[in-house]
Design an enzyme around this catalytic site. Sequence first.
Site, PDB file in Angstrom:
ATOM      1  CG  HIS A 147     156.476  90.302  -1.083  1.00 17.19           C
ATOM      2  ND1 HIS A 147     156.302  89.250  -1.952  1.00 17.19           N
ATOM      3  CD2 HIS A 147     157.815  90.391  -0.865  1.00 17.19           C
ATOM      4  CE1 HIS A 147     157.477  88.727  -2.251  1.00 17.19           C
ATOM      5  NE2 HIS A 147     158.415  89.403  -1.620  1.00 17.19           N
TER       6      HIS A 147
ATOM      7  CB  CYS B 273     150.259  87.819  -6.047  1.00 16.99           C
ATOM      8  SG  CYS B 273     151.778  87.793  -7.002  1.00 16.99           S
TER       9      CYS B 273
ATOM     10  NE  ARG C 271     151.710  89.283 -10.932  1.00 16.58           N
ATOM     11  CZ  ARG C 271     151.785  87.963 -10.784  1.00 16.58           C
ATOM     12  NH1 ARG C 271     150.764  87.298 -10.276  1.00 16.58           N
ATOM     13  NH2 ARG C 271     152.888  87.332 -11.134  1.00 16.58           N
TER      14      ARG C 271
END
Length: 262
Positions: free
Chosen positions: A170, A244, A253
């Site tokens: 994340h 991300c 990405r």
Amino acid sequence: MRVVVQGGGRRRRRPGLAGVLWGAAELTVTVGVVVLLLVVHQVWWTNRQALAAAHEQVRELERDWAGSAGSSPAPELLTPSSSSPPSSSSPSSSHPVSSSSSASPSASAERSAPPARESAYGVLRIPRIGVVVPIAQGVDKRAVLDRGYVGHYPGTAQPGAEGNFALAGHRNTHGEPFRYINRLRAGDELTVEVRGQRYTYEVGKVLAETSERDTGVIAPVPRSTVRPEYGYGEPGAYITLTTCTPEYTSRYRLVVWGTLKR
């Protein structure tokens, strides 16, 4: 003498339109407060929970390794330095790509069986940005990434082995371990520890933006299929970090590549 009393009796009703507007305003404020509380829970509380749980998992792994070795105590858990950027929160955005002494690639690393699915089995350290995070098998969002771990892409190489050891994490919320990987530069070190065996990688290249379907970035010899000028052309022992970008979204990405120091 007659005394006139003012203000008595029932209050006059608001006109129809004004009453509707007043009710709508109250509803808007109520909804806004509820949404604010949900955002605080999502971007602050879940972040704290995941970060604390991830650090505890690192300690647990180190205790297990130290117990297995029966000798030296586990290495001290690193914490972000005062120079590290402050941790801010935002909506989650880290879907994976679709689909000390350094150790050289070894036959034992190449032959090792993959760990149990969704279980933490290693520790990734990125000193430049103060990251210490558990590595788990798989990239499932709920079972791995939302717990504050980084996930090992199934089918990619294991740490220290020839091929590409590829990880997803994340960038925002849930511990946000890869929040600042865009700040990594060539020459920065990444270390991966598994059962006391430490592998040191050196950052080589950064791909600032590519498609979520760019599976070439996690291939055994990583090279972008969207931007072929980025990547490598020869077999080796690589590490790949994916998250991300831009922040607060999952549209593209961001990729960081490194090679095992021999």
